[in-house]
Design a protein around this motif. Structure first.
Motif, PDB file in Angstrom:
ATOM      1  N   TRP A 255      18.440 -28.967  34.784  1.00  0.00           N
ATOM      2  CA  TRP A 255      17.166 -29.285  34.125  1.00  0.00           C
ATOM      3  C   TRP A 255      17.055 -28.580  32.786  1.00  0.00           C
ATOM      4  O   TRP A 255      17.681 -27.563  32.531  1.00  0.00           O
ATOM      5  N   ALA A 257      13.851 -27.685  29.844  1.00  0.00           N
ATOM      6  CA  ALA A 257      12.398 -27.618  29.694  1.00  0.00           C
ATOM      7  C   ALA A 257      12.036 -27.375  28.238  1.00  0.00           C
ATOM      8  O   ALA A 257      12.591 -26.487  27.591  1.00  0.00           O
ATOM      9  N   LYS A 259       9.281 -25.782  26.595  1.00  0.00           N
ATOM     10  CA  LYS A 259       8.283 -24.853  27.151  1.00  0.00           C
ATOM     11  C   LYS A 259       7.355 -24.288  26.077  1.00  0.00           C
ATOM     12  O   LYS A 259       7.801 -23.848  25.023  1.00  0.00           O
ATOM     13  N   SER A 264       4.687 -26.756  30.268  1.00  0.00           N
ATOM     14  CA  SER A 264       6.065 -27.192  30.048  1.00  0.00           C
ATOM     15  C   SER A 264       6.225 -28.669  30.364  1.00  0.00           C
ATOM     16  O   SER A 264       5.529 -29.216  31.228  1.00  0.00           O
ATOM     17  N   VAL A 266       9.439 -30.764  31.688  1.00  0.00           N
ATOM     18  CA  VAL A 266      10.753 -30.478  32.265  1.00  0.00           C
ATOM     19  C   VAL A 266      11.406 -31.788  32.690  1.00  0.00           C
ATOM     20  O   VAL A 266      10.770 -32.636  33.328  1.00  0.00           O
TER      21      VAL A 266
END
Length: 633
Positions: A255, A257, A259, A264, A266
């Motif tokens: 994964w 992200a 952020k 976030s 993702v």
């Protein structure tokens, strides 16, 4: 100069002037020339415009050729109307646009944004894009170029279909979970013949301009990072302060992200993203409204036959430690995603403190539905209660050294020369051992408290529960609390003064004064003189803290202020309840017991004494060699 020379120069000047007048163009000639210049300028402008149009036409043709790659197969999906399909539950509202067939806007509900709106817009179509690129035999298919047709539409589901011909299509299927997770399938139907048998991957191109969601740009920017998780490893992130373009991640990741400090987006791949993904993070200027420019270029599994879809899960939500652990279980991929690492809790030691102590205490206290400012005070009191035995031990060690100061000064008064200082230290250590006092016993307990301070330094700024919570004069514990603001960004200070930061720094100065007085009362001889030099450092530290913490959250500054206040109160109470005469009597009794059999030093004190003895021996040898050298001379 004679007469003939003068006549010659006059004649030459006359010839030149006459020639200039004779060669000057007439008014008709000047008009004709101007007309010719205008014609040439017009011709030149036409030529430049023609070249510009040719370049634009060439660019348009190249673009058309690129689109033709996609539309040669998906000619039916080349044109259409871009419409929005909204998926929603009580926590999020996601807009899927039929142009591109992907989420173009994400709104997180029940979290007020910095402008006072009741919901947070994580991104929209102006700043975010996602494209799935497929390399077929003769064409390149980009989902961003296609118009999709929605079907099976409910509040939580929709199927997006781009038609390539009879029985041929590209389908993106969405199912929104009960919280913040969106399950996605990308599947090719009837397109197996369009791809080479060796095709096993698709390209994923994801871009976003991370919005500034909080009041304090500088502070929020420290915690906005492009973060990723290795499929067989830990979590890592790109530097939050540096411009990084197309950094290659050599290992597989499951994964990535985009952020912010508290929210976030993702993207999770069921079959992982392949090695050598490229990540970009570019910090933006203050005042732009954005924190970072993010981009991720990745490859992942694709089955041209359509038997097995490419599956993804998207998380659009808050960075809440417990929530992330719970939502992760909703992921259909049966992976240990470790998504709670999006909440940064510090380096390993500090993370352990926060993970297995602070979070549990914080969860318990927030479960009581009390004000977050009170929660911070209660956490401070609990930590002071836990560390009180260590603080008392440290204080009593200092108190013993204080009451023994006159005796040590008397015992070592003959060792006040600069060259005697090492011997004096050894003599003091011996005297302390006779009284059963370890001068270092007060240091270790104080050092043990430092990890707690640092752990809270990492925990408080990442606790989303403090976001938007007010306490006393503080409107929002998650950002700074200005008592005055201005438009100009001043060096080191910024554009405001934070009241909690000022209180923290003032409390730090007062606490430093108390500790310096305590240390000065126990120091012997030149140690007291050396302490005067240390005073400047102890006064400079709060000033440095002011420049560091003026942008930090009011919650963190308030915690440090309260912590110092209680530390000073504990020190004051211990000083008031300590009877120096009784303490000295106890030490005298130990001295009589150890007079003829002094207690041996151990641990760090013993190593320090051994080091001093070794240095003395080296000094003695150097002096002996110097005497021999002088004797030979």
């Amino acid at each position: 100069m004679d007469k003939n020379n003068i006549i010659g120069f006059v004649l030459i000047a006359a010839v030149l002037i006459g020639f200039g007048i004779w060669s000057q163009p007439s008014a008709e000639q000047i008009a004709a020339q101007q007309k010719q210049d205008s014609i040439e300028n017009v011709a030149r402008a036409k030529a430049e415009n023609a070249a510009k149009m040719a370049a634009q036409q060439k660019t348009a043709q190249a673009k058309a050729a690129a689109e033709a790659d996609t539309t040669a197969l998906f000619y039916a999906a080349l044109q259409g109307n871009a419409t929005d399909v909204v998926l929603k539950n009580k926590n999020v509202e996601l807009t899927v646009n039929t142009k591109g067939g992907v989420v173009s806007k994400a709104v997180i509900k029940n979290f007020e944004d910095r402008n006072g709106n009741k919901d947070v817009t994580l991104f929209d179509s102006k700043t975010q894009s996602l494209n799935f690129a497929l390399a077929a035999k003769e064409v390149n298919i980009n989902t961003a170029d296609l118009y999709f047709t929605p079907s099976n539409q409910t509040d939580s589901t929709v199927t997006m279909t781009a038609v390539a011909g009879a029985g041929k299509s590209l389908v993106i299927d969405y199912v929104l979970g009960k919280d913040y997770m969106l399950h996605t399938k990308v599947q090719a139907i009837g397109l197996a013949s369009a791809f080479a048998p060796s095709t096993t991957q698709m390209d994923v191109q994801w871009k976003d301009m991370a919005r500034q969601q909080e009041r304090g740009f500088t502070f929020e920017n420290r915690y906005a990072t492009l973060t990723y998780h290795e499929a067989e490893g830990g979590t890592d992130y790109l530097s939050e302060g540096k411009k990084i373009e197309n950094e290659t991640i050599e290992k597989k990741i499951d994964w990535v992200a985009f952020k912010n400090q508290f929210f976030s987006a993702v993207m999770i791949a069921k079959n992982d993203f392949a090695e050598n993904s490229q990540m970009t993070s570019i910090p933006q200027e203050k005042g732009s409204g954005y924190l970072k420019q993010y981009e991720a270029k990745m490859k992942t599994f694709f089955d041209p036959s359509g038997k097995t879809p490419s599956e993804f899960d998207f998380y659009y939500g808050p960075n809440d430690f417990r929530l992330l652990k719970r939502v992760e279980k909703e992921c259909a991929f049966d992976k240990d995603l470790d998504m709670q690492r999006l909440v940064y809790l510090g380096w390993p030691l500090f993370r352990i403190i926060n993970r297995w102590f602070t979070i549990y205490v914080f969860d318990f206290l927030t479960g009581l539905n009390i004000n977050m400012g009170i929660v911070l005070i209660l956490i401070t009191l609990l930590l002071k209660f836990i560390t009180y035995p260590m603080v008392k031990k440290s204080y009593m060690s200092s108190a013993k050294m204080r009451v023994l100061k006159p005796k040590l000064e008397e015992a070592t008064k003959h060792l006040n020369k600069p060259e005697d200082q090492m011997q004096k230290q050894q003599a003091m250590m011996t005297e302390y051992a006779k009284y059963g006092v370890s001068p270092l016993s007060g240091c270790l307990p104080m050092l043990i408290q430092m990890p707690i301070w640092i752990a809270m330094f990492n925990f408080v700024p990442n606790a989303i529960q403090l976001r938007g919570e007010s306490f006393l004069w503080i409107k929002d514990l998650s950002t700074y609390d200005p008592i005055i603001e201005w438009n100009t960004n001043l060096w080191l200070i910024g554009d405001h003064l934070s009241l909690t930061c000022i209180l923290f720094c003032v409390a730090n100065i007062l606490y430093s004064l108390m500790t310096m007085r305590q240390q000065r009362d126990q120091m012997v001889g030149q140690q007291a003189e050396q302490m005067k030099m240390m005073q400047w450092m102890m006064f400079l530290m709060p000033l440095m803290f002011f420049f560091m913490f003026n942008d930090y959250s009011a919650g963190l500054n308030f915690y440090y202020f309260i912590s110092l206040f209680f530390s000073a109160a504990i020190m004051w109470i211990l000083r008031r309840t300590t009877n120096d005469e009784k303490l000295l009597a106890i030490l005298e009794k130990k001295y009589e017991e150890n007079k003829n059999n002094p207690k041996k030093l151990s641990g760090l004190a013993a190593r320090l004494q051994a080091m001093q003895e070794q240095q003395q021996e080296m000094q003695r040898k150097r002096e002996e060699l110097e005497r021999k050298r002088k004797g030979l001379q």
